[in-house]
Design a protein around this motif. Sequence first.
Motif, PDB file in Angstrom:
ATOM      1  N   ARG A 166      -8.844   5.072   0.240  1.00 39.30           N
ATOM      2  CA  ARG A 166      -7.655   4.587   0.955  1.00 39.30           C
ATOM      3  C   ARG A 166      -7.919   3.174   1.487  1.00 39.30           C
ATOM      4  O   ARG A 166      -7.027   2.325   1.472  1.00 39.30           O
ATOM      5  CB  ARG A 166      -7.325   5.556   2.104  1.00 39.30           C
ATOM      6  CG  ARG A 166      -5.932   5.405   2.640  1.00 39.30           C
ATOM      7  CD  ARG A 166      -4.890   5.820   1.627  1.00 39.30           C
ATOM      8  NE  ARG A 166      -3.535   5.576   2.084  1.00 39.30           N
ATOM      9  CZ  ARG A 166      -2.585   5.034   1.343  1.00 39.30           C
ATOM     10  NH1 ARG A 166      -2.817   4.672   0.099  1.00 39.30           N
ATOM     11  NH2 ARG A 166      -1.372   4.860   1.828  1.00 39.30           N
ATOM     12  N   ARG A 167      -9.134   2.908   1.929  1.00 41.84           N
ATOM     13  CA  ARG A 167      -9.479   1.540   2.379  1.00 41.84           C
ATOM     14  C   ARG A 167      -9.365   0.570   1.211  1.00 41.84           C
ATOM     15  O   ARG A 167      -8.956  -0.584   1.380  1.00 41.84           O
ATOM     16  CB  ARG A 167     -10.910   1.497   2.892  1.00 41.84           C
ATOM     17  CG  ARG A 167     -11.126   2.237   4.183  1.00 41.84           C
ATOM     18  CD  ARG A 167     -12.585   2.152   4.510  1.00 41.84           C
ATOM     19  NE  ARG A 167     -12.954   3.003   5.607  1.00 41.84           N
ATOM     20  CZ  ARG A 167     -13.879   2.684   6.496  1.00 41.84           C
ATOM     21  NH1 ARG A 167     -14.509   1.529   6.416  1.00 41.84           N
ATOM     22  NH2 ARG A 167     -14.188   3.491   7.464  1.00 41.84           N
ATOM     23  N   PRO A 208      -0.633   4.253   5.683  1.00 44.60           N
ATOM     24  CA  PRO A 208      -1.877   3.665   5.185  1.00 44.60           C
ATOM     25  C   PRO A 208      -3.146   4.345   5.664  1.00 44.60           C
ATOM     26  O   PRO A 208      -4.156   4.278   4.978  1.00 44.60           O
ATOM     27  CB  PRO A 208      -1.825   2.226   5.723  1.00 44.60           C
ATOM     28  CG  PRO A 208      -0.972   2.317   6.947  1.00 44.60           C
ATOM     29  CD  PRO A 208       0.057   3.361   6.638  1.00 44.60           C
ATOM     30  N   THR A 209      -3.132   5.013   6.824  1.00 40.49           N
ATOM     31  CA  THR A 209      -4.414   5.485   7.377  1.00 40.49           C
ATOM     32  C   THR A 209      -4.647   6.981   7.164  1.00 40.49           C
ATOM     33  O   THR A 209      -5.543   7.549   7.771  1.00 40.49           O
ATOM     34  CB  THR A 209      -4.531   5.157   8.883  1.00 40.49           C
ATOM     35  OG1 THR A 209      -3.441   5.777   9.562  1.00 40.49           O
ATOM     36  CG2 THR A 209      -4.539   3.680   9.138  1.00 40.49           C
ATOM     37  N   VAL A 253      -5.875  -0.392   0.685  1.00 42.76           N
ATOM     38  CA  VAL A 253      -5.489  -1.408   1.673  1.00 42.76           C
ATOM     39  C   VAL A 253      -6.052  -2.774   1.250  1.00 42.76           C
ATOM     40  O   VAL A 253      -5.355  -3.801   1.299  1.00 42.76           O
ATOM     41  CB  VAL A 253      -5.978  -1.017   3.090  1.00 42.76           C
ATOM     42  CG1 VAL A 253      -5.738  -2.136   4.075  1.00 42.76           C
ATOM     43  CG2 VAL A 253      -5.296   0.266   3.550  1.00 42.76           C
ATOM     44  N   LEU A 300       3.213  -1.003   4.196  1.00 43.38           N
ATOM     45  CA  LEU A 300       2.145  -0.005   4.316  1.00 43.38           C
ATOM     46  C   LEU A 300       2.774   1.368   4.507  1.00 43.38           C
ATOM     47  O   LEU A 300       3.359   1.644   5.559  1.00 43.38           O
ATOM     48  CB  LEU A 300       1.278  -0.322   5.540  1.00 43.38           C
ATOM     49  CG  LEU A 300       0.563  -1.671   5.559  1.00 43.38           C
ATOM     50  CD1 LEU A 300       0.003  -1.959   6.947  1.00 43.38           C
ATOM     51  CD2 LEU A 300      -0.563  -1.676   4.535  1.00 43.38           C
ATOM     52  N   VAL A 352     -12.018  -4.478   5.396  1.00 45.24           N
ATOM     53  CA  VAL A 352     -11.675  -3.050   5.298  1.00 45.24           C
ATOM     54  C   VAL A 352     -12.912  -2.161   5.442  1.00 45.24           C
ATOM     55  O   VAL A 352     -12.823  -0.940   5.301  1.00 45.24           O
ATOM     56  CB  VAL A 352     -10.935  -2.711   3.975  1.00 45.24           C
ATOM     57  CG1 VAL A 352      -9.643  -3.490   3.858  1.00 45.24           C
ATOM     58  CG2 VAL A 352     -11.831  -2.939   2.765  1.00 45.24           C
ATOM     59  N   PHE A 387      -9.092  -0.522  11.215  1.00 44.55           N
ATOM     60  CA  PHE A 387      -7.898  -0.891  10.466  1.00 44.55           C
ATOM     61  C   PHE A 387      -6.847  -1.512  11.399  1.00 44.55           C
ATOM     62  O   PHE A 387      -6.211  -2.515  11.072  1.00 44.55           O
ATOM     63  CB  PHE A 387      -7.347   0.367   9.785  1.00 44.55           C
ATOM     64  CG  PHE A 387      -6.040   0.164   9.074  1.00 44.55           C
ATOM     65  CD1 PHE A 387      -6.000  -0.425   7.829  1.00 44.55           C
ATOM     66  CD2 PHE A 387      -4.849   0.564   9.657  1.00 44.55           C
ATOM     67  CE1 PHE A 387      -4.790  -0.609   7.173  1.00 44.55           C
ATOM     68  CE2 PHE A 387      -3.642   0.386   9.018  1.00 44.55           C
ATOM     69  CZ  PHE A 387      -3.616  -0.199   7.768  1.00 44.55           C
ATOM     70  N   VAL A 427       0.893  -1.154   0.000  1.00 44.62           N
ATOM     71  CA  VAL A 427       0.000   0.000   0.000  1.00 44.62           C
ATOM     72  C   VAL A 427       0.928   1.200   0.000  1.00 44.62           C
ATOM     73  O   VAL A 427       1.574   1.502   1.004  1.00 44.62           O
ATOM     74  CB  VAL A 427      -0.928   0.028   1.236  1.00 44.62           C
ATOM     75  CG1 VAL A 427      -1.790   1.283   1.223  1.00 44.62           C
ATOM     76  CG2 VAL A 427      -1.805  -1.214   1.265  1.00 44.62           C
TER      77      VAL A 427
END
Length: 295
Positions: free
Chosen positions: A143-144, A163-164, A147, A160, A124, A175, A88
Motif C-alpha cells: 500500500r505504501r 490510502p492507509t 502511495v 487518495l 513513504v 503517512f 491512489v
Amino acid sequence: MTITTNTEAVVRVRGLKKHYGEREILRGVDLDIAAGETYALLGPNGAGKSTTIEILEGLRRRDSGEVMVLGEDPLIAPRKWKSRLGFVSQGTGDFGPNTPRELLRHFATIYPNPRNVDEVLDLVGLTAQAGLRANKMSGGQQRRLDVALGIVGRPEMLFLDEPTTGFDPEARHQFWDMLRGLASDGTAILLTTHYLDEAAQLANRVGVLTGGRIVAEAPPAELGGPEARTPLVSWVDNAGEQREQRTDEPARLVAELVAASGGTEPRNLEVKRPVLEDIYLDLIAQDAALEGVNA
Ligand SMILES: Nc1ncnc2c1ncn2[C@@H]1O[C@H](COP(=O)(O)OP(=O)(O)OP(=O)(O)O)[C@@H](O)[C@H]1O
C-alpha cells in the motif's frame, strides 16, 4: 501571467449526477477544493465516494453536472492533464516481480517533472525494501508503494481512495506527516477514508456524502455545528432507567445528580464529549431517518 493563490479552485463540481442501472448513486454533488487544501470525503460503504473520485479522474462518465479539475473537464481533457494528477485507488496494484525502485524509476519517466525516486522511497518509508520483489512485500508495504507511485509525478492534485488501509499505526502517522508536507507545498488532496481520526488529523474540510448528496461540509472541528459538540451526560437513575442529557455544564449536572442521590454517584455515570466519529454517525443516522420519511 497566471498567479496561483491558495483560493484558486483546483476542483469545482456542480450538480454531479450518476446512476448505475436503476440506482441513482450521485444526486447532485457540489464540491470545491482549493490548491493546498486537503478535503476528506466521508460516507458509508456504497455512498458513491469512489464513483465521485473516478469521475473527477476522468475514468468514469457522469450523467450530468459540471466537473472541472485543474481547469479542465476530465471527459475532454488533453493527455498531458493526467500527468498533473496523482492517483491512489482502492486496493493495491499488481506489481509483479519488480522492485519498488524499478517501478518508481519506470513511472518517473512518464512525468515531466518527477520527484527523485530515493526521496519518494524515503517519504513513504520503503528505503529498506527498495530492492525487494514488490509481490513478496507485506500488504501494508504494498500500500505504501501504491502511495509512492501516486506521488512520484509531483501531482498538483492527488486523489487518495482509502490510502492507509493495512497501515500499522506508526506507518499511518508517517503517512499523515508526508501528506501535510505535500499540502504545504500546494498539492490539493481529495481523500476518502473510513478512519475518522485520519480525517480529523489531515483535512482542512470534510464532506459527508450520503443519500447521493453532500449533507454536511465543514472543517473537522466544526462539522455538525456547535450543538453537535455539546457534552452528553448519561447515567442509570434510581429506578434503573438509562438516562441521558446534553448540557454545556456537565459538571453542574453531575453535581445535581449526586446531590439528588444523597451524595452517591449515579450508576454508570459517563460524560462524553462528541468527537468527529460521533458527529458523523449522527449525521448519517439523521439522513437515513429523513430518507425513510421521504421514501
Ligand atoms: N460499475 C458499476 N456498476 C454498477 N454498480 C456500481 C458500479 N460501481 C459501483 N457501483 C455501485 O455504486 C455504489 C457506490 O459505489 P462506490 O464504490 O462509489 O461507493 P463508495 O462510497 O466508494 O463505497 P466504499 O466506502 O465501500 O468504498 C455501490 O452500491 C456500488 O455497488
